[in-house]
Write an enzyme that holds these catalytic residues in place. Structure first.
Site, PDB file in Angstrom:
ATOM      1  N   LYS A  77      44.468  47.565  27.892  1.00 32.47           N
ATOM      2  CA  LYS A  77      43.447  46.524  27.748  1.00 32.47           C
ATOM      3  C   LYS A  77      42.798  46.659  26.370  1.00 32.47           C
ATOM      4  CE  LYS A  77      39.168  45.022  30.112  1.00 32.47           C
ATOM      5  NZ  LYS A  77      38.260  45.287  31.244  1.00 32.47           N
ATOM      6  N   SER A 152      37.509  41.510  34.472  1.00 38.06           N
ATOM      7  CA  SER A 152      37.786  41.162  33.104  1.00 38.06           C
ATOM      8  C   SER A 152      39.169  41.588  32.602  1.00 38.06           C
ATOM      9  CB  SER A 152      36.727  41.804  32.206  1.00 38.06           C
ATOM     10  OG  SER A 152      36.759  43.209  32.311  1.00 38.06           O
ATOM     11  N   SER A 176      36.442  45.111  37.491  1.00 41.31           N
ATOM     12  CA  SER A 176      37.428  44.524  36.572  1.00 41.31           C
ATOM     13  C   SER A 176      38.843  45.057  36.679  1.00 41.31           C
ATOM     14  CB  SER A 176      36.960  44.687  35.133  1.00 41.31           C
ATOM     15  OG  SER A 176      35.999  43.716  34.856  1.00 41.31           O
TER      16      SER A 176
HETATM   17  N1  GLN Z   1      32.718  40.867  36.685  1.00 41.01           N
HETATM   18  C1  GLN Z   1      31.875  41.966  36.372  1.00 41.01           C
HETATM   19  C2  GLN Z   1      31.045  41.655  35.142  1.00 41.01           C
HETATM   20  O1  GLN Z   1      31.216  40.626  34.616  1.00 41.01           O
HETATM   21  C3  GLN Z   1      32.673  43.201  36.181  1.00 41.01           C
HETATM   22  C4  GLN Z   1      33.164  43.410  34.814  1.00 41.01           C
HETATM   23  C5  GLN Z   1      33.863  44.717  34.644  1.00 41.01           C
HETATM   24  O2  GLN Z   1      34.126  45.437  35.594  1.00 41.01           O
HETATM   25  N2  GLN Z   1      34.136  45.040  33.395  1.00 41.01           N
HETATM   26  O3  GLN Z   1      30.231  42.408  34.753  1.00 41.01           O
END
Ligand code: GLN
Length: 475
Positions: A77, A152, A176
């Protein structure tokens, strides 16, 4: 033609000479090209990986094969540092920035002879649940291109699902890894907080961030975890706790669940029914099922968004156009900072920086941050109490299957609620995994989430295999 089922099988194909690393790499490079419309990779290290693959092939032929991940093709990532390679957090502000060092996970992968094939698209600074916040375009769900891949770490999940690499590493601050894995129908593991070093991971919310693994099966996740886990001098929050296996002498395993989650009005009824049905089936398979009284559900998402935005506003203050990354060149210093941040941060990142700065400001700190920290403390205490009675907790991963593009991005609160089942594990630091088990009538996959007490990843992995087996036998 090459087809990948597991790292173990791949290893035996390599050892028996039925395949070479160059052939495997070529297969994935071709797949990446054919599937470029998915937009999963921001960059592919084509020449480099072909060269390294042939070196590995030559070494293996001369009897030198030492790595546990010899020739395993991995995607990273775009928040995990790889020395002398670009690292942008899918943000304009870091476009063309190059990392000058390796993240600890990168170092450990390379030491075990993994082949890092490229850098994967994600929500900007890992903020989002649909990958619609990347500065470099949406990632498409391979199963239905009109739907989001989840976020994400969308590019990382899609890459494993669509055979663009064997394994991906992503980051999980509030879901994420688990949520995109669920949306794409693969395995997503978030280890306990501290289990994997965060050194070289671009920080979003440091007391929540954890590097996690995407794989096609549970054994591969276990193998990769074994390589990347462990204490690290560069991360003072890394832990050295041993992995505790399930006590096999135990008569009956106990799995707890929160009835309140299954009655939640945001939860899709088909997902709710599949969960309830599966829980019932488990109770017929010598597994004790315990309902857990849990009245904190409505506090979880607000506490998460107060604390993570507070940490993010501090972490992202380093992007000022002076130290590194892109910048506007003007004479006045504060104009330079303001212009750089206004122009090169995306909308969601700005929203969170503002929210975080607001909750941290004098007069509001106690009302928001202190309250959220209290909730976090209560949750941790409650979680410790829960795990004195159960081996694991089962829950949905997400309230819905992968949704359509633009469906949830007009109302940020609606999007935040998509994280309702995943942020719990990050607030409490416990390990969690999502495993694909079901198919919705809309054609999309979904699964279950398992959570275990702190540092008990082994229980998660062993139980996941057991539940997959049970589900198989039910079909
Ligand atoms: N959807 C969550 C956020 O927007 C989780 C994001 C993540 O785990 N990086 O914060």
């Amino acid at each position: 033609m090459f087809s990948f089922s597991s790292i173990k099988d791949y290893e035996s194909l390599l050892l028996s000479g039925r395949i070479t690393c160059v052939e495997a790499v070529s297969f994935y490079l071709q797949n990446i090209k054919t599937n470029s419309h998915l937009n999963a990779f921001l960059e592919v290290y084509e020449d480099e990986v072909l060269e390294y693959a042939s070196l590995l092939d030559a070494n293996r032929k001369s009897g030198k094969k030492s790595g546990k991940l010899h020739g395993v093709i991995v995607g990273l990532k775009d928040v995990i540092a790889y020395k002398n390679h670009k690292l942008s957090a899918s943000s304009k502000i870091l476009e063309n920035f190059q990392s000058v060092y390796n993240a600890t996970v990168t170092e450990r992968l390379l030491k075990e002879e993994a082949i890092i094939i490229g850098r994967q698209n994600c929500d900007e600074f890992a903020m989002g649940s649909s990958n619609e916040n990347s500065a470099f375009g949406n990632v498409l769900n391979p199963i239905d291109n009109t739907r989001v891949p989840g976020g994400s770490s969308g590019g990382s999940a899609v890459s494993v699902q669509a055979d663009l690499c064997m394994i991906s590493l992503g980051s999980d601050t509030g879901g994420s890894v688990r949520q995109p894995a669920d949306f794409c129908g693969i395995v997503g593991l978030k280890p306990a907080y501290g289990r994997v070093s965060r050194y070289g991971l671009i920080a979003y919310a440091s007391s929540f961030d954890q590097i996690g693994i995407f794989s096609k099966n549970v054994d591969d996740a276990a193998l990769v975890l074994d390589v990347i886990a462990g204490p690290d001098d560069y991360d003072s929050t890394s832990i050295s706790a041993p992995f505790t296996p399930v006590d096999t002498k135990k008569e009956k395993l106990t799995i707890g669940y929160f009835p309140a989650t299954l009655e939640h009005n945001k939860l899709d009824t088909e997902i709710a029914n599949a969960q309830k049905d599966f829980i019932k089936k488990l109770s017929e398979q010598n597994i004790e099922i315990k309902p857990i009284d849990f009245n904190l559900l409505e506090y979880i998402v607000p506490a998460y968004y107060v604390l993570t935005t507070a940490e993010a506003s501090s972490n992202l203050s380093r992007y000022d156009g002076i130290k590194f990354g892109k910048s506007f060149s003007v004479n006045d210093l504060s104009d330079q900072i303001e212009l750089t941040r206004s122009k090169y941060f995306g909308k969601e990142v700005k929203r969170r920086i503002m929210l975080g700065t607001f909750v941290l400001s004098e007069g509001y700190y106690d009302a928001y941050v202190t309250q959220a920290q209290k909730i976090r403390r209560i949750l941790i205490d409650k979680t410790n109490a829960i795990f004195s009675n159960v081996d694991a907790i089962i829950s949905p991963v997400s309230p819905t299957t992968a949704f359509k593009f633009n469906q949830n991005n007009t109302d940020p609160v609606e999007m935040f609620l998509a994280d309702i089942f995943t942020v719990y594990a990050n607030l409490t630091g416990i390990p969690a995994i999502s495993i694909p088990l079901f198919k919705h009538s809309n054609g999309m996959p979904f699964g279950i989430q398992l959570m275990a007490s702190h540092a008990n990843e082994l229980i998660l992995l062993q139980l996941s295999k057991k539940l997959i087996e049970i589900k198989k036998n039910l079909n």
